[in-house]
Design a protein around this motif. Structure first.
Motif, short mmCIF file in Angstrom:
data_model
loop_
_atom_site.label_atom_id
_atom_site.label_comp_id
_atom_site.label_asym_id
_atom_site.label_seq_id
_atom_site.Cartn_x
_atom_site.Cartn_y
_atom_site.Cartn_z
N UNK A 98 0.81 -1.22 0.00
CA UNK A 98 0.00 0.00 0.00
C UNK A 98 0.84 1.26 0.00
N UNK A 99 1.98 1.25 0.68
CA UNK A 99 2.76 2.47 0.85
C UNK A 99 4.20 2.19 0.49
N UNK A 100 4.78 3.00 -0.39
CA UNK A 100 6.17 2.81 -0.77
C UNK A 100 7.07 3.90 -0.26
N UNK A 101 6.53 4.86 0.51
CA UNK A 101 7.33 5.99 0.97
C UNK A 101 8.36 5.55 2.00
N UNK A 102 9.50 6.26 2.02
CA UNK A 102 10.58 5.89 2.93
C UNK A 102 10.18 6.00 4.39
N UNK A 103 9.25 6.92 4.71
CA UNK A 103 8.90 7.08 6.11
C UNK A 103 8.21 5.86 6.70
N UNK A 104 7.73 4.95 5.87
CA UNK A 104 7.09 3.74 6.38
C UNK A 104 8.07 2.58 6.52
N UNK A 105 9.33 2.80 6.13
CA UNK A 105 10.29 1.69 6.11
C UNK A 105 10.50 1.09 7.50
N UNK A 106 10.67 1.94 8.52
CA UNK A 106 10.93 1.42 9.87
C UNK A 106 9.78 0.53 10.34
N UNK A 154 9.39 -12.88 11.26
CA UNK A 154 10.49 -13.80 10.97
C UNK A 154 10.93 -13.77 9.52
N UNK A 155 10.68 -12.67 8.82
CA UNK A 155 11.04 -12.57 7.40
C UNK A 155 12.45 -11.98 7.30
N UNK A 156 13.46 -12.82 7.51
CA UNK A 156 14.85 -12.37 7.64
C UNK A 156 15.34 -11.64 6.39
N UNK A 157 15.05 -12.18 5.22
CA UNK A 157 15.54 -11.55 3.98
C UNK A 157 14.99 -10.14 3.81
N UNK A 158 13.72 -9.96 4.14
CA UNK A 158 13.12 -8.63 4.02
C UNK A 158 13.74 -7.65 5.02
N UNK A 159 14.05 -8.14 6.22
CA UNK A 159 14.70 -7.28 7.22
C UNK A 159 16.06 -6.82 6.72
N UNK A 160 16.85 -7.76 6.21
CA UNK A 160 18.21 -7.42 5.74
C UNK A 160 18.14 -6.44 4.56
N UNK A 161 17.11 -6.56 3.74
CA UNK A 161 16.97 -5.67 2.59
C UNK A 161 16.53 -4.27 3.01
N UNK A 162 15.56 -4.20 3.92
CA UNK A 162 14.92 -2.92 4.22
C UNK A 162 15.56 -2.17 5.40
N UNK A 163 16.11 -2.88 6.39
CA UNK A 163 16.62 -2.21 7.59
C UNK A 163 17.71 -1.18 7.29
N UNK A 179 17.79 5.40 16.63
CA UNK A 179 16.93 4.49 15.86
C UNK A 179 17.72 3.85 14.72
N UNK A 180 18.55 4.65 14.06
CA UNK A 180 19.37 4.12 12.96
C UNK A 180 20.29 3.02 13.47
N UNK A 181 20.91 3.23 14.63
CA UNK A 181 21.80 2.20 15.19
C UNK A 181 21.03 0.91 15.46
N UNK A 182 19.81 1.03 15.98
CA UNK A 182 19.01 -0.18 16.26
C UNK A 182 18.65 -0.90 14.96
N UNK A 183 18.36 -0.16 13.93
CA UNK A 183 18.00 -0.79 12.65
C UNK A 183 19.20 -1.51 12.04
N UNK A 184 20.38 -0.90 12.12
CA UNK A 184 21.59 -1.59 11.62
C UNK A 184 21.84 -2.86 12.44
N UNK A 185 21.64 -2.78 13.75
CA UNK A 185 21.84 -3.96 14.59
C UNK A 185 20.87 -5.07 14.20
N UNK A 186 19.64 -4.70 13.84
CA UNK A 186 18.64 -5.67 13.41
C UNK A 186 19.09 -6.35 12.11
N UNK A 187 19.60 -5.55 11.18
CA UNK A 187 20.08 -6.12 9.92
C UNK A 187 21.24 -7.07 10.16
N UNK A 188 22.13 -6.72 11.09
CA UNK A 188 23.27 -7.59 11.41
C UNK A 188 22.80 -8.90 12.04
N UNK A 189 21.78 -8.80 12.89
CA UNK A 189 21.29 -10.02 13.55
C UNK A 189 20.67 -10.99 12.55
#
Length: 870
Positions: free
Chosen positions: A321-329, A339-348, A363-373
């Motif tokens: 429904x929404x492709x804007x960057x503000x909805x990415x988080x 549990x969609x790991x590939x999508x997390x690594x792509x979008x985080x 918030x950015x640091x937490x998102x990078x940590x999520x991608x690393x996990x």
């Protein structure tokens, strides 16, 4: 035990009670608010203030039963009612039997009555009729009918609403209880020995949730809160429970369109959740839980497999429904929970870059940590990219330990890949991070390694920045020749490359180094150019560093007004971009400027802000404690000398050096206030020798002057002293005092006057007293009495000495009102004084009892609210 922020409602209740007694005319009080707001606690506190021997107390309540008991509150009181009334109750006669009999009994009672019915929103029809009957017929009855109800569980068509609307306005008082403020929540957290961080946000100030969270050790939702929320959910229809369940998937709020995309949204089910007070509307079409803890409890009640499938549905709907960057988080959040790991690594990482560009570095640091996990299987180069990106965000927020760990891991990966340039960059960052946090020796080692690696490659901006980093480390280590050597190399290379970032950093370092010991206009221009370059090219980190060093150098040269202006600009810049590491540094140093200029309340505000909102590094934490300790020492706060000594010892262990003052000067001041000349000499003499050896004229002057003030001056004073210190050290105390006055430093002005004979000491005494500098004022009194001077007051007035806390009568009144949780506005109204006057009284009370905020005062004097009802 006191109630926080309930002083005004208690005052209203007491006023109603006094008015009823004076007029012998009954009144009704309606206390309402959301579940857990503290209605029961307020009623109990009010009843404790009533004299039991002269009051007839009748207390009952209604229950949330499937079928409410007829006249349940009166049945519970049956054994306390006269036989005739009890008979009428059991006979079932109401309007023409029980009700008039009950009212007649109260009319003839020898004592005034307080009749409390709690949770009347759950009452049966007969009880509501009873309340209506009594509430409209109390004109000649000495009683207060007190009803409590949950306003968040009262839909528009609830029968109680009609009853409430029929009470006479002239004899009805309505009291709406509000949630606790952030200050009150912080008070409770401090009293419980807990961090204040996140508690107000999670509980929204609801007293029940706050007390339950603080009573529960560990994280998560307290079982009592879970039980309360699940009980409310159980009262909903199945369709309404489904709505609440779906809304619980969203931490903040969710639009109706997205909710409809993942399931049916019957309007009557939504209305039911709103009427029960579980959900609230936000804007035109968004829904949210009233409290974050309630949302979390409802969310945890969903079975794990269903939670995962619901999050997957939300992710699919939001992605489509929404492709804007503000909805990415938000998309990352739901992908992670599904549990969609590939999508997390792509979008985080995309979401992290979006947040970082808007200053949301945590918030950015937490998102990078999520991608690393989720990205354990990523190629080494990709993992290194993520580690370096997260390290940068941690650096911006001052979380240096995490940044060092990530840089080390990235360094190993870059070495395995043979990426020499990236290896040099990580080494340079490690040099910076160690220099800011824990080890100057490790910082130098990494800086030299970085230069060795990068000099083997083609010269570029990274090499210029490594030169600049080594120059900065030499500045911190006070190796001034090396500062210029490496700094000028950085400027030359950056100029040749026309690289704004490297040039800004190099100009900053060299300009700061030249200003370290000399007030050089050309060096100020270098720093200003460094700042302008950074601003022109959108280099936030470089601009923040330039703002900080302009501020610090102004402090070093005692340009306090200019220092505050630089700090104001710099803090506003950094806060707008989420650069906490420099915000914290400037707030702490601005607090020192306020201490020096006598604006002690402003210093309190800055230090409190750092304590409550920021997480400084260990080095900045002890610097903050030092500034607080100096302020406490000058005010005469309890145990201030001992706590300052402990802070100084911690700074020495960590190798913390301050340019704007010295720990030796603070120790000398503490010794002077105690009249210990030997301790002054022991603290100041070695430090003076070091200051002279490196050419620090301001620090040398400060230390030499403490020796002069204590009568332990060296035989030959250094010729290099500057400013007011140079005047005071050679016996020109009045001239020195005038110079301090021009710099806007009243405490230093008074210190200079203290060495200029009886007239000067009297003036110093007055200035110390105006500042609230109690220990220095007492030194002046002792010296004046030793001279035989007449008319010297013996410190605080006699009425102050009688008070156990040393408060005047007016301060004691303010202290008591503070303990009731009143704001300055509330205290001003109660005392019939201006808010400005109250501010001064509050500051004086804080100083005398040794606290810096309302939260600390409440915690120090064991003031906690009683548990509120669910």
């Amino acid at each position: 035990m006191g109630l926080l922020e309930r002083g005004a409602p208690l005052a209203q209740l007491n006023q109603v009670w006094r008015r009823m007694q004076q007029r012998a005319q009954g009144e009704c009080v309606l206390i309402h608010g959301e579940a857990g707001i503290g209605k029961t606690s307020l009623v109990r506190a009010f009843m404790r203030d009533l004299a039991p021997a002269s009051t007839n107390l009748l207390v009952a309540g209604c229950e949330a039963l499937s079928t409410p008991r007829p006249l349940g509150p009166l049945v519970d009181l049956a054994d306390r009612l006269p036989p005739a009334v009890a008979t009428a109750l059991h006979a079932g006669s109401t309007w023409n039997g029980l009700f008039p009999a009950f009212l007649g009994t109260l009319r003839d009672a020898p004592r005034p009555t307080l009749f409390v019915i709690e949770d009347i929103q759950w009452a049966d029809a007969a009880t509501l009729d009873f309340a209506r009957y009594v509430g409209r017929r109390m004109h000649d009855v000495a009683m207060v009918l007190l009803l409590t109800y949950r306003s968040d569980e009262l839909p528009a068509d609830h029968p109680l609403r009609r009853v409430l609307g029929e009470f006479p306005a002239a004899t009805t008082t309505r009291i709406a209880l509000s949630r606790l403020s952030a200050d009150a929540v912080a008070t409770l957290a401090l009293r419980s020995g807990r961090s204040t961080r996140g508690i107000f946000e999670a509980t929204a100030g609801n007293p029940f949730y706050v007390t339950e969270v603080l009573a529960t050790h560990g994280s998560g939702v307290p079982p009592s809160v879970t039980d309360a929320v699940l009980a409310r959910l159980a009262r909903l229809s199945p369709a309404a429970r489904e709505v609440a369940e779906r809304v619980s998937l969203f931490p903040n709020q969710v639009g109706a369109a997205l909710l409809k995309a993942i399931g049916a949204m019957p309007p009557e089910a939504v209305d039911e959740c709103l009427e029960q007070g579980l959900l609230v509307t936000c804007g035109d079409d968004a829904l949210a839980f009233r409290h974050e803890l309630a949302r979390e409890a409802a969310y945890q009640a969903i079975l794990p497999y269903r939670r995962s499938s619901l999050h997957a549905a939300v992710f699919a709907a939001s992605r489509d429904a929404v492709g804007a960057d503000e909805s990415l988080a938000r998309q990352v959040h739901h992908a992670d929970r599904a549990g969609l790991a590939d999508d997390v690594v792509l979008l985080a990482p995309r979401a992290a870059r979006y947040d970082a560009a808007r200053g949301a570095h945590r918030d950015a640091a937490r998102l990078y940590a999520l991608a690393l996990r989720h990205g354990a299987a990523l190629p080494p180069a990709c993992r290194a990219d993520l580690l370096e990106a997260r390290a940068l965000e941690c650096t911006m927020t001052g979380v240096h330990g995490d940044a060092i760990r990530d840089r080390r891991q990235a360094l190993e990966l870059r070495r395995q890949l043979g990426d020499r340039r990236a290896e040099g960059i990580n080494l340079r960052w490690l040099a910076r991070l160690h220099g800011w946090s824990d080890s100057l020796a490790a910082a130098f080692d990494h800086a030299h390694q970085s230069i060795d690696v990068l000099e083997a490659l083609a010269p570029d901006r990274e090499l210029a920045m490594s030169y600049s980093t080594l120059s900065h480390l030499n500045l911190v280590g006070e190796r001034m020749t090396e500062v210029q050597t490496w700094g000028l190399k950085a400027i030359e290379l950056a100029d040749r490359l026309n690289d704004a970032a490297a040039l800004s950093q190099a100009l900053n370092t060299v300009g700061t180094a030249r200003l370290r010991f000399e007030d050089d206009q050309a060096a100020w221009s270098m720093l200003e150019r460094s700042l302008q370059l950074a601003l022109d090219h959108g280099l936030d980190a470089e601009a923040a560093l330039a703002h900080t060093n302009l501020h610090v150098m102004a402090l070093v040269h005692r340009h306090f007004a200019r220092a505050v202006q630089h700090a104001d600009r710099g803090i506003a810049f950094c806060e707008a971009r989420g650069i906490d590491v420099f915000t914290t540094r400037m707030r702490i140093r601005r607090a020192f400027a306020h201490v020096q200029t006598g604006d002690w309340q402003l210093a309190d505000a800055d230090l409190a802000e750092v304590r409550e909102r920021h997480t400084p590094s260990a080095m900045e934490q002890v610097t903050r404690d030092f500034v607080q300790g100096l302020l406490d020492l000058r005010r005469g706060t309890r145990d201030a000398p001992q706590r300052l000594a402990q802070t100084v010892a911690a700074m020495q262990r960590l190798g913390v050096r301050m340019w704007f003052t010295s720990t030796a000067a603070a120790c000398s001041e503490a010794a002077w206030l105690c009249g210990d000349a030997d301790a002054v000499r022991a603290a100041a003499a070695p430090a003076l020798e070091h200051a002279l050896s490196i050419g620090d004229a301001w620090r040398a002057g400060e230390l030499a002057t403490w020796l002069v003030r204590s009568g332990a001056a060296p035989r030959e004073l250094p010729a290099s002293l500057i400013g007011p210190y140079a005047l005071e050290a050679v016996g020109r105390a009045h001239d020195g005092a005038d110079a301090w006055a021009r710099l806007g430093c009243p405490y230093e002005q008074a210190l200079a006057l203290s060495c200029s004979g009886e007239a000067g000491m009297r003036e110093a005494l007055q200035r110390f007293e105006r500042l609230g500098a109690t220990p220095a004022a007492e030194v002046m009194r002792r010296r004046l009495r030793a001279l035989g001077a007449r008319g010297v007051q013996r410190g605080p007035q006699s009425r102050t000495r009688i008070d156990p806390l040393g408060l005047t009568a007016r301060e004691r009144q303010v202290f008591d009102l503070l303990r009731q949780g009143l704001s300055n506005v509330g205290i001003a109204a109660r005392m019939h004084r201006s808010e400005r006057t109250v501010e001064h009284h509050v500051a004086s009370v804080f100083a005398k009892v040794g606290v810096n905020s309302r939260a600390e005062l409440m915690a120090a004097f064991d003031l906690v609210p009683q548990a509120a009802e669910v």
